[in-house]
Design a protein around this motif. Structure first.
Motif, PDB file in Angstrom:
ATOM      1  N   MET A   1      -6.837 -22.392 -32.620  1.00  0.00           N
ATOM      2  CA  MET A   1      -6.729 -23.675 -31.941  1.00  0.00           C
ATOM      3  C   MET A   1      -5.620 -24.516 -32.563  1.00  0.00           C
ATOM      4  SD  MET A   1      -9.490 -26.808 -31.819  1.00  0.00           S
ATOM      5  CE  MET A   1     -10.742 -25.989 -30.831  1.00  0.00           C
ATOM      6  N   GLY A   2      -5.464 -24.423 -33.886  1.00  0.00           N
ATOM      7  CA  GLY A   2      -4.408 -25.169 -34.563  1.00  0.00           C
ATOM      8  C   GLY A   2      -3.027 -24.794 -34.059  1.00  0.00           C
ATOM      9  N   ASP A   3      -2.799 -23.508 -33.784  1.00  0.00           N
ATOM     10  CA  ASP A   3      -1.513 -23.065 -33.229  1.00  0.00           C
ATOM     11  C   ASP A   3      -1.241 -23.751 -31.892  1.00  0.00           C
ATOM     12  OD1 ASP A   3      -1.330 -21.373 -35.372  1.00  0.00           O
ATOM     13  OD2 ASP A   3      -1.758 -19.539 -34.251  1.00  0.00           O
ATOM     14  N   PHE A   4      -2.269 -23.842 -31.066  1.00  0.00           N
ATOM     15  CA  PHE A   4      -2.161 -24.481 -29.752  1.00  0.00           C
ATOM     16  C   PHE A   4      -1.723 -25.934 -29.900  1.00  0.00           C
ATOM     17  CE2 PHE A   4      -4.466 -27.169 -26.658  1.00  0.00           C
ATOM     18  CZ  PHE A   4      -3.998 -26.674 -25.449  1.00  0.00           C
ATOM     19  N   PHE A   5      -2.364 -26.677 -30.798  1.00  0.00           N
ATOM     20  CA  PHE A   5      -2.016 -28.080 -30.987  1.00  0.00           C
ATOM     21  C   PHE A   5      -0.608 -28.220 -31.551  1.00  0.00           C
ATOM     22  CE2 PHE A   5      -6.439 -28.939 -30.283  1.00  0.00           C
ATOM     23  CZ  PHE A   5      -6.481 -30.255 -29.847  1.00  0.00           C
ATOM     24  N   GLU A   6      -0.243 -27.366 -32.495  1.00  0.00           N
ATOM     25  CA  GLU A   6       1.093 -27.453 -33.087  1.00  0.00           C
ATOM     26  C   GLU A   6       2.177 -27.209 -32.050  1.00  0.00           C
ATOM     27  OE1 GLU A   6       3.794 -25.189 -36.477  1.00  0.00           O
ATOM     28  OE2 GLU A   6       1.602 -25.197 -36.659  1.00  0.00           O
ATOM     29  N   ASP A   7       1.961 -26.213 -31.205  1.00  0.00           N
ATOM     30  CA  ASP A   7       2.976 -25.840 -30.229  1.00  0.00           C
ATOM     31  C   ASP A   7       3.061 -26.833 -29.083  1.00  0.00           C
ATOM     32  OD1 ASP A   7       4.914 -23.930 -29.186  1.00  0.00           O
ATOM     33  OD2 ASP A   7       3.423 -23.492 -27.639  1.00  0.00           O
ATOM     34  N   ARG A   8       1.937 -27.237 -28.536  1.00  0.00           N
ATOM     35  CA  ARG A   8       1.955 -28.096 -27.356  1.00  0.00           C
ATOM     36  C   ARG A   8       2.404 -29.518 -27.683  1.00  0.00           C
ATOM     37  NH1 ARG A   8       2.960 -26.188 -23.121  1.00  0.00           N
ATOM     38  NH2 ARG A   8       1.598 -27.399 -21.753  1.00  0.00           N
ATOM     39  N   PHE A   9       2.057 -30.005 -28.877  1.00  0.00           N
ATOM     40  CA  PHE A   9       2.457 -31.356 -29.259  1.00  0.00           C
ATOM     41  C   PHE A   9       3.643 -31.352 -30.206  1.00  0.00           C
ATOM     42  CE2 PHE A   9      -1.986 -31.879 -27.968  1.00  0.00           C
ATOM     43  CZ  PHE A   9      -1.897 -32.975 -27.123  1.00  0.00           C
ATOM     44  N   ARG A  10       4.152 -30.159 -30.534  1.00  0.00           N
ATOM     45  CA  ARG A  10       5.330 -29.985 -31.401  1.00  0.00           C
ATOM     46  C   ARG A  10       5.136 -30.702 -32.730  1.00  0.00           C
ATOM     47  NH1 ARG A  10       7.104 -25.826 -29.589  1.00  0.00           N
ATOM     48  NH2 ARG A  10       9.257 -26.149 -30.245  1.00  0.00           N
ATOM     49  N   SER A  11       3.975 -30.488 -33.347  1.00  0.00           N
ATOM     50  CA  SER A  11       3.661 -31.226 -34.579  1.00  0.00           C
ATOM     51  C   SER A  11       2.801 -30.369 -35.500  1.00  0.00           C
ATOM     52  CB  SER A  11       2.918 -32.525 -34.243  1.00  0.00           C
ATOM     53  OG  SER A  11       2.435 -33.143 -35.412  1.00  0.00           O
ATOM     54  N   ARG A  12       3.356 -29.972 -36.627  1.00  0.00           N
ATOM     55  CA  ARG A  12       2.577 -29.229 -37.617  1.00  0.00           C
ATOM     56  C   ARG A  12       1.555 -30.128 -38.319  1.00  0.00           C
ATOM     57  NH1 ARG A  12       5.630 -24.853 -41.044  1.00  0.00           N
ATOM     58  NH2 ARG A  12       5.401 -23.890 -38.992  1.00  0.00           N
ATOM     59  N   PRO A  13       1.872 -31.396 -38.644  1.00  0.00           N
ATOM     60  CA  PRO A  13       0.837 -32.255 -39.242  1.00  0.00           C
ATOM     61  C   PRO A  13      -0.397 -32.402 -38.359  1.00  0.00           C
ATOM     62  CG  PRO A  13       2.997 -33.221 -39.582  1.00  0.00           C
ATOM     63  CD  PRO A  13       3.198 -32.067 -38.646  1.00  0.00           C
ATOM     64  N   LEU A  14      -0.206 -32.507 -37.037  1.00  0.00           N
ATOM     65  CA  LEU A  14      -1.352 -32.594 -36.130  1.00  0.00           C
ATOM     66  C   LEU A  14      -2.181 -31.317 -36.208  1.00  0.00           C
ATOM     67  CD1 LEU A  14      -3.014 -33.910 -33.898  1.00  0.00           C
ATOM     68  CD2 LEU A  14      -1.400 -32.956 -32.219  1.00  0.00           C
ATOM     69  N   ALA A  15      -1.517 -30.174 -36.260  1.00  0.00           N
ATOM     70  CA  ALA A  15      -2.241 -28.903 -36.370  1.00  0.00           C
ATOM     71  C   ALA A  15      -3.074 -28.869 -37.643  1.00  0.00           C
ATOM     72  CB  ALA A  15      -1.249 -27.735 -36.361  1.00  0.00           C
ATOM     73  N   ARG A  16      -2.540 -29.402 -38.736  1.00  0.00           N
ATOM     74  CA  ARG A  16      -3.295 -29.428 -39.994  1.00  0.00           C
ATOM     75  C   ARG A  16      -4.535 -30.315 -39.864  1.00  0.00           C
ATOM     76  NH1 ARG A  16       1.933 -29.064 -43.003  1.00  0.00           N
ATOM     77  NH2 ARG A  16       1.842 -27.064 -44.103  1.00  0.00           N
ATOM     78  N   VAL A  17      -4.385 -31.478 -39.237  1.00  0.00           N
ATOM     79  CA  VAL A  17      -5.519 -32.383 -39.050  1.00  0.00           C
ATOM     80  C   VAL A  17      -6.599 -31.710 -38.212  1.00  0.00           C
ATOM     81  CG1 VAL A  17      -6.268 -34.535 -37.959  1.00  0.00           C
ATOM     82  CG2 VAL A  17      -4.183 -34.503 -39.338  1.00  0.00           C
ATOM     83  N   VAL A  18      -6.195 -31.113 -37.096  1.00  0.00           N
ATOM     84  CA  VAL A  18      -7.149 -30.448 -36.202  1.00  0.00           C
ATOM     85  C   VAL A  18      -7.835 -29.288 -36.913  1.00  0.00           C
ATOM     86  CG1 VAL A  18      -7.320 -28.999 -34.139  1.00  0.00           C
ATOM     87  CG2 VAL A  18      -5.999 -31.126 -34.078  1.00  0.00           C
ATOM     88  N   ALA A  19      -7.056 -28.491 -37.649  1.00  0.00           N
ATOM     89  CA  ALA A  19      -7.619 -27.334 -38.345  1.00  0.00           C
ATOM     90  C   ALA A  19      -8.602 -27.757 -39.424  1.00  0.00           C
ATOM     91  CB  ALA A  19      -6.494 -26.496 -38.953  1.00  0.00           C
ATOM     92  N   LEU A  20      -8.269 -28.808 -40.164  1.00  0.00           N
ATOM     93  CA  LEU A  20      -9.156 -29.274 -41.227  1.00  0.00           C
ATOM     94  C   LEU A  20     -10.466 -29.801 -40.654  1.00  0.00           C
ATOM     95  CD1 LEU A  20      -9.569 -29.797 -44.234  1.00  0.00           C
ATOM     96  CD2 LEU A  20      -8.462 -32.032 -43.926  1.00  0.00           C
ATOM     97  N   ILE A  21     -10.372 -30.641 -39.617  1.00  0.00           N
ATOM     98  CA  ILE A  21     -11.590 -31.176 -38.996  1.00  0.00           C
ATOM     99  C   ILE A  21     -12.400 -30.046 -38.372  1.00  0.00           C
ATOM    100  CG2 ILE A  21     -12.467 -32.627 -37.120  1.00  0.00           C
ATOM    101  CD1 ILE A  21     -10.125 -34.523 -37.660  1.00  0.00           C
ATOM    102  N   GLY A  22     -11.716 -29.115 -37.702  1.00  0.00           N
ATOM    103  CA  GLY A  22     -12.410 -27.999 -37.068  1.00  0.00           C
ATOM    104  C   GLY A  22     -13.138 -27.131 -38.071  1.00  0.00           C
ATOM    105  N   ALA A  23     -12.482 -26.823 -39.184  1.00  0.00           N
ATOM    106  CA  ALA A  23     -13.110 -25.980 -40.212  1.00  0.00           C
ATOM    107  C   ALA A  23     -14.327 -26.679 -40.824  1.00  0.00           C
ATOM    108  CB  ALA A  23     -12.090 -25.639 -41.294  1.00  0.00           C
ATOM    109  N   LEU A  24     -14.196 -27.968 -41.128  1.00  0.00           N
ATOM    110  CA  LEU A  24     -15.318 -28.712 -41.713  1.00  0.00           C
ATOM    111  C   LEU A  24     -16.481 -28.823 -40.725  1.00  0.00           C
ATOM    112  CD1 LEU A  24     -13.416 -31.594 -43.565  1.00  0.00           C
ATOM    113  CD2 LEU A  24     -14.586 -29.629 -44.599  1.00  0.00           C
TER     114      LEU A  24
END
Length: 496
Positions: A104-127
């Motif tokens: 899912m993090g890859d999807f957010f990074e690619d669609r919004f062109r933002s690696r920091p957003l992918a990190r936020v989503v991945a961290l919240i998702g994992a927790l």
């Protein structure tokens, strides 16, 4: 003793089946999504795994015991969710194949062109997945304890099953999970048939169960039980429908991304709603338990206690093995979801063998953490709603990102997700009284407010639509985009 031996043998068999691969999966992409070629039945069992879990096995009977027909919210949300997934899942798979998504993090990074957003989503998702993993391990321990009558066996089985899950997930990846998922669903259907037979023999038929309930506890056939009123039913159904329809649980992305085609996913979405009808059996068991068990019986124990009262020991063993599989298979998928998010999106920048090594470390750490929490008894239904409430905060962003052109910026999306997730966490851990409302649905309000306000500010400061790649690209470019995806979404070059 017979039941204990059967359960141990069953748990070991499940773990051995997951380890049946001759060779270890050495690359993260094959480990996570294989060759993206899973046929219909493999995809069916992987996707159906979310329907028959420890929650449906133990939690639903417990909710029915305390809240009566309000427990049918699970049937409602799982059925309705497939309507949304009919459209959403093929779209996610299409984008994933073209761009090489694994998470899912890859999807957010690619669609919004933002690696920091992918990190936020991945961290919240994992927790957010940790409570769900804990739910599976807790449920497995309860099943073993109730079936064997030994509290010591409970802890030992949780440890053994957790070790087996860690080993076979690390070794086989999604291929091992798929094999065990097939066995798990066959065992679960068998267990439900056995339980149904026990109800018929004990009470003279399922209609008779409802007849006795109507005479002795008619309130359970309405939605007027404290804590399980219409507000509970509607809000719990809504939040889980929103979350499930947009595939917001991170561990459910690999089965979608690994499917052979969008048509496979659409076919599953048409027929899997029928599969949810099996959930009426644990609900019926919970209602029947009202007629024979003390009022102070713990909800999580209802189904196995009733099975012990209705069935001979060896059939209780069969039911317990099915319950163990209902814990181990979702646990393995959840562990995969957590480990890939952390190793690929939260940490990032690690490639090849080091990435897989990091992945293994996260597998062990996440299972150990969930096991530690699981050794302390928890309410299974509450754990499920906590995970769903938190991950549902991804739904507005996923809906935005599925469009051909993304018109909302990364930082407004990130702020909205954080606002919603924090709201769920504060309500849950501060024990803020919200009545029968679901915290996840309440949290969508600040989520959407922050999203709208932050995007308005971004637009006033000259923000534009997010630059996207041409997704009308020739399918022959898939191999190139897979390679680009492995190198990182934000570094990928546009395809012609």
């Amino acid at each position: 003793m017979i039941v204990s031996i059967m359960i141990v043998a069953g748990i070991v068999l499940i773990g051995a089946l997951g380890l049946a691969n001759r060779r270890r999966q050495a690359s993260l992409d094959h480990w996570t999504v294989g060759k993206r070629s899973n046929p219909k039945w493999t995809s069916w069992f992987l996707q159906a795994g979310e329907s028959l879990t420890t929650f449906s096995f133990l939690g639903l009977a417990g909710i029915a015991f305390g809240g009566g027909v309000s427990s049918t919210f699970a049937v409602a949300y799982l059925t309705i969710s497939w309507l949304g997934l009919y459209f959403v899942a093929p779209r996610i798979r299409e984008l994933g194949q073209r761009r090489g998504y694994l998470t899912m993090g890859d999807f957010f990074e690619d669609r919004f062109r933002s690696r920091p957003l992918a990190r936020v989503v991945a961290l919240i998702g994992a927790l957010a997945l940790i409570p769900y993993l804990q739910l599976q391990i807790t449920g497995l321990g309860l099943i073993v304890e109730l079936a064997t009558g030994s509290e010591r066996a409970r802890g030992l089985s949780m440890v053994v099953a957790s070790i087996l899950v860690a080993i076979f997930v690390a070794w086989s990846g999604i291929k091992g999970i798929a094999r065990v998922a097939i066995l798990k669903d066959l065992l679960m259907v068998l267990a439900m048939v056995v339980i149904a037979a026990g109800l018929v023999i004990t009470f003279g038929g399922i209609p008779e169960v409802f007849g006795q309930i109507a005479r002795e506890a008619p309130v359970l056939l309405t939605m007027h039980v404290d804590g399980y009123d219409p507000v509970f039913f509607i809000t719990a159904t809504l939040v889980t429908v929103i979350g499930s329809s947009f595939n917001t649980l991170p561990h459910l992305w690999p089965p979608v991304l690994a499917a052979k085609s969008g048509e496979v996913l659409r076919s599953n979405a048409k027929w899997l709603p029928v599969y949810q009808l099996v959930l009426f059996l644990p609900i019926t068991v919970g209602l029947a338990a009202v007629l024979v068990l003390p009022e102070d019986t713990t909800g999580n124990t209802v189904l196995l206690t009733m099975s012990g009262a209705m069935l001979p020991d060896w059939l209780v063993g069969v039911v317990a093995i099915a319950g163990a599989s209902a814990a181990m298979v979702p646990a393995s998928a959840i562990v995969m979801g957590i480990s890939t998010l952390v190793s690929r999106n939260v940490v990032g920048g690690v490639r090849g063998g080091r990435q897989m090594a990091l992945n293994y470390v996260v597998i062990v750490a996440s299972i150990a953490l969930a096991l530690a929490f699981g050794l302390v008894r928890s309410d299974i239904g509450a754990l499920l709603l906590l995970t769903y409430g938190c991950t549902t905060q991804f739904a507005p962003a996923i809906a935005i990102a599925l469009a051909n052109r993304v018109k909302v910026g990364a930082w407004p999306v990130g702020l909205s997700i954080v606002a919603g997730s924090l709201t769920v966490a504060v309500i849950t851990f501060a024990e803020i009284p919200i009545g029968s409302w679901d915290s996840g649905l309440i949290a969508l309000a600040p989520n959407l407010v922050v999203l709208v306000v932050a995007e308005a500010i971004r637009r006033m400061r000259g923000g534009r639509d997010v630059e996207q790649l041409d997704f009308a690209a020739d399918p022959a470019a898939t191999a190139a985009t897979e390679a680009a995806g492995s190198a990182g979404r934000s570094a990928a070059a546009p395809q012609p």
